[in-house]
Design a protein around this motif. Structure first.
Motif, PDB file in Angstrom:
ATOM      1  N   SER B 135      40.299  35.946  30.359  1.00 19.89           N
ATOM      2  CA  SER B 135      39.818  34.607  31.470  1.00 19.89           C
ATOM      3  C   SER B 135      39.097  34.328  32.534  1.00 19.89           C
ATOM      4  N   VAL B 136      39.717  35.137  33.079  1.00 21.98           N
ATOM      5  CA  VAL B 136      39.546  35.709  35.049  1.00 21.98           C
ATOM      6  C   VAL B 136      37.618  35.378  35.195  1.00 21.98           C
ATOM      7  N   ILE B 137      36.564  36.260  34.158  1.00 26.42           N
ATOM      8  CA  ILE B 137      35.557  37.029  34.002  1.00 26.42           C
ATOM      9  C   ILE B 137      35.128  35.848  33.235  1.00 26.42           C
ATOM     10  N   GLN B 138      35.340  35.263  32.379  1.00 23.78           N
ATOM     11  CA  GLN B 138      34.895  34.433  31.947  1.00 23.78           C
ATOM     12  C   GLN B 138      34.041  32.802  33.134  1.00 23.78           C
ATOM     13  N   LYS B 139      35.293  32.983  33.249  1.00 27.49           N
ATOM     14  CA  LYS B 139      35.800  32.177  34.391  1.00 27.49           C
ATOM     15  C   LYS B 139      34.554  32.445  35.798  1.00 27.49           C
ATOM     16  N   ALA B 140      34.043  33.493  36.311  1.00 32.46           N
ATOM     17  CA  ALA B 140      33.872  33.953  37.582  1.00 32.46           C
ATOM     18  C   ALA B 140      32.160  33.523  37.065  1.00 32.46           C
ATOM     19  N   VAL B 141      31.838  33.566  35.813  1.00 34.51           N
ATOM     20  CA  VAL B 141      30.312  33.535  34.787  1.00 34.51           C
ATOM     21  C   VAL B 141      30.456  31.811  34.347  1.00 34.51           C
ATOM     22  N   ARG B 142      30.536  31.070  34.734  1.00 42.17           N
ATOM     23  CA  ARG B 142      30.505  29.927  34.181  1.00 42.17           C
ATOM     24  C   ARG B 142      30.603  29.099  35.937  1.00 42.17           C
ATOM     25  N   ASP B 143      31.211  29.727  36.553  1.00 43.59           N
ATOM     26  CA  ASP B 143      31.142  29.294  37.758  1.00 43.59           C
ATOM     27  C   ASP B 143      29.886  29.861  38.380  1.00 43.59           C
ATOM     28  N   GLY B 144      28.453  30.548  38.168  1.00 44.42           N
ATOM     29  CA  GLY B 144      28.027  31.637  38.662  1.00 44.42           C
ATOM     30  C   GLY B 144      27.876  32.684  39.799  1.00 44.42           C
ATOM     31  N   THR B 145      29.353  32.879  40.021  1.00 38.93           N
ATOM     32  CA  THR B 145      29.676  34.190  40.460  1.00 38.93           C
ATOM     33  C   THR B 145      29.098  35.069  40.640  1.00 38.93           C
ATOM     34  N   ILE B 146      29.041  35.610  38.943  1.00 38.70           N
ATOM     35  CA  ILE B 146      28.880  36.650  38.364  1.00 38.70           C
ATOM     36  C   ILE B 146      27.710  36.686  37.743  1.00 38.70           C
ATOM     37  N   ARG B 147      26.573  37.331  37.286  1.00 39.59           N
ATOM     38  CA  ARG B 147      26.312  37.542  36.292  1.00 39.59           C
ATOM     39  C   ARG B 147      26.761  37.854  34.860  1.00 39.59           C
ATOM     40  N   PRO B 148      26.152  36.955  33.759  1.00 43.43           N
ATOM     41  CA  PRO B 148      27.088  37.224  32.357  1.00 43.43           C
ATOM     42  C   PRO B 148      27.205  38.742  32.510  1.00 43.43           C
ATOM     43  N   VAL B 149      28.282  38.652  31.464  1.00 46.86           N
ATOM     44  CA  VAL B 149      28.930  39.825  31.412  1.00 46.86           C
ATOM     45  C   VAL B 149      29.756  40.055  29.676  1.00 46.86           C
ATOM     46  N   ASP B 150      29.473  40.932  29.048  1.00 42.82           N
ATOM     47  CA  ASP B 150      30.207  40.597  28.284  1.00 42.82           C
ATOM     48  C   ASP B 150      31.907  41.399  28.312  1.00 42.82           C
ATOM     49  N   PRO B 151      33.007  40.098  28.091  1.00 43.25           N
ATOM     50  CA  PRO B 151      34.343  40.547  29.179  1.00 43.25           C
ATOM     51  C   PRO B 151      34.733  41.699  27.820  1.00 43.25           C
ATOM     52  N   ALA B 152      34.577  42.603  26.694  1.00 35.94           N
ATOM     53  CA  ALA B 152      35.341  42.845  26.263  1.00 35.94           C
ATOM     54  C   ALA B 152      34.651  44.942  26.925  1.00 35.94           C
ATOM     55  N   ASN B 153      33.489  44.465  26.919  1.00 38.44           N
ATOM     56  CA  ASN B 153      33.090  45.360  28.012  1.00 38.44           C
ATOM     57  C   ASN B 153      32.636  46.064  29.545  1.00 38.44           C
ATOM     58  N   PHE B 154      33.067  45.130  30.018  1.00 39.90           N
ATOM     59  CA  PHE B 154      33.428  45.327  31.667  1.00 39.90           C
ATOM     60  C   PHE B 154      34.917  45.125  31.903  1.00 39.90           C
ATOM     61  N   ILE B 155      35.611  45.211  30.738  1.00 36.99           N
ATOM     62  CA  ILE B 155      36.798  45.791  31.136  1.00 36.99           C
ATOM     63  C   ILE B 155      37.640  47.050  30.499  1.00 36.99           C
ATOM     64  N   LEU B 156      36.483  46.880  29.807  1.00 34.45           N
ATOM     65  CA  LEU B 156      37.289  47.913  29.271  1.00 34.45           C
ATOM     66  C   LEU B 156      36.519  49.212  29.865  1.00 34.45           C
ATOM     67  N   ASN B 157      35.127  49.019  31.234  1.00 32.35           N
ATOM     68  CA  ASN B 157      34.069  49.628  31.959  1.00 32.35           C
ATOM     69  C   ASN B 157      35.943  50.409  33.478  1.00 32.35           C
ATOM     70  N   LEU B 158      36.611  49.001  33.724  1.00 32.91           N
ATOM     71  CA  LEU B 158      37.330  48.654  34.841  1.00 32.91           C
ATOM     72  C   LEU B 158      38.257  49.384  34.133  1.00 32.91           C
ATOM     73  N   ILE B 159      39.001  49.365  33.058  1.00 30.39           N
ATOM     74  CA  ILE B 159      40.201  50.316  32.116  1.00 30.39           C
ATOM     75  C   ILE B 159      39.992  51.444  31.907  1.00 30.39           C
ATOM     76  N   SER B 160      38.966  51.891  31.811  1.00 31.67           N
ATOM     77  CA  SER B 160      37.761  53.840  32.183  1.00 31.67           C
ATOM     78  C   SER B 160      38.585  54.848  32.876  1.00 31.67           C
ATOM     79  N   MET B 161      37.452  53.762  34.393  1.00 32.55           N
ATOM     80  CA  MET B 161      37.532  54.584  35.768  1.00 32.55           C
ATOM     81  C   MET B 161      38.535  54.426  36.367  1.00 32.55           C
ATOM     82  N   CYS B 162      39.301  53.759  36.274  1.00 35.88           N
ATOM     83  CA  CYS B 162      40.660  53.426  36.649  1.00 35.88           C
ATOM     84  C   CYS B 162      41.737  55.077  35.445  1.00 35.88           C
ATOM     85  N   ILE B 163      41.702  54.889  34.232  1.00 34.20           N
ATOM     86  CA  ILE B 163      42.292  56.183  33.979  1.00 34.20           C
ATOM     87  C   ILE B 163      41.993  57.225  33.234  1.00 34.20           C
TER      88      ILE B 163
END
Lengths: 219, 219
Positions: B135-163
């Motif tokens: 929901s956080v990602i999708q809202k930011a996309v709707r608001d135009g704060t960030i470019r359109p990204v696939d939420p699942a892949n973006f979260i996967l990227n974020l988690i990957s880099m941390c774990i």
DNA sequence: GTCTATACATCGATAGAC
DNA sequence: GTCTATCGATGTATAGAC
């Protein structure tokens, strides 16, 4: 003699399957023998002990996992093209051996010094320090194609995004049921998303990152 | 009775240490008893069998690993601040329990259906689909704060880099000897590098990614 | 509750027939 | 070379004394 070699590889292949699936501790000689279609005693005839058999398998997989890493490094000076190729090749390779990364990570953690030596020996082939990727990144920074980044962290990020989905597949697919990690559609989409994130993340013509609110950054 | 509870947790803690270090297969009741400072038979008195003891430990760790995930989600509408907090909190939590991620990934892979049910039960708490991050990602996309990204892949990227750096620590530190993953200096540097990559990678005021050379992108 | 002693199963490994 | 049979060690689990 020729038959002996055939038997040996036959057993080695079965052992590889079982070890990769269950790990060193979880695997049993009985199961390996069964999957190879031979008797338990024959494993000892060819490999003397479970430890030795495991060592052979492990060494083989270190070759597979690290040894051919160099092959995946594209030969191009275009950094964007380079990243696109590397991500695509690397993911393809990982998915082609889906059990390998998890096995490696777990077993190396258990393995201690013995495994450590083997890996060092394999990885440091003619290089004294710095991965083959380092030079590519550093050159792109010097050329001004990409913004200054810490090579180690950037490479870690790149590798993380490629490997983790494969290692974490059982977990991820439980939490995100709509995702089928190894499906060709998802993989293609994923490659694009990784590349888009990374490229926008480092390209030089993007605005520099904002300083943290807590201060403009010392040092 | 009170003493009984104390003994139970005492054993459970020892069992947790051993299971996390060696995995289910590698752990033995003998070692757990020794580390708890009690006799082997007492483990069976309190937990009946190794399987049951393991289940208790595993369930506890699922709570630790997934259950408190929600706590790490910052309460802010500023997407950049959100990412900064999340990455920092998540990495800190992972490093505080360095053995947990590797254990989870390996054991869940082995565990099959039983572990799967437990995880599903824990993760799907009041939500039907989509992670809390979606929901956080999708809202930011709707608001135009960030470019359109696939939420699942973006979260996967974020988690990957941390774990991944935590899970792969034994391997990484062999290949990059200058890196000490869990050192405070490296962790702080790493947090900044991740955030810089991710933020530049998705911010809306950056230029859109170039179309692939093979075509302007259909669909 | 906690221990010792032991039963029972399994696993790695070897001996010996073929 | 390949098998069957078996040994010895280890691991889980239980019985029974205290």
């Amino acid at each position: 003699m020729n038959k002996g070699v055939a038997r040996e590889t036959q057993i080695l292949n079965a052992a590889t399957d079982v070890f990769l699936e269950k790990g060193k501790d979880g695997a049993t000689m009985q199961e390996i023998a069964a999957r190879a279609g031979v008797n338990k005693a024959l494993l000892h005839y060819y490999f003397r002990s479970k430890d030795r058999l495991y060592e052979k398998v492990f060494a083989r997989q270190v070759d597979e996992f690290f040894g051919r890493f160099a092959e995946l490094i594209p030969q191009t000076d275009d950094i964007r093209e380079f990243l696109e190729s590397f991500v695509s090749n690397y993911i393809d390779r990982l998915v082609a051996h889906p059990q390998l990364p998890g096995f490696m990570l777990w077993e190396i953690k258990q393995g201690g010094a013995t495994a450590g030596k083997l890996i060092r020996k394999k990885v440091f082939r003619g290089r004294k320090s710095g991965t083959p990727l380092d030079s590519v990144i550093q050159k792109a920074v010097r050329d001004g194609t990409i913004r200054p980044v810490d090579p180690a962290n950037f490479i870690l990020n790149l590798i993380s995004m490629c490997i983790f989905p494969v290692v974490g597949r059982p977990v991820i697919e439980k939490i995100l049921p709509e995702v089928r990690i190894t499906s060709p559609e998802f993989l293609e989409k994923r490659k694009k998303e990784i590349l888009a994130l990374v490229w926008n993340g480092i390209r030089a013509d993007a605005p520099p990152p904002e300083p943290a609110r807590s201060g403009p950054g010392r040092e």
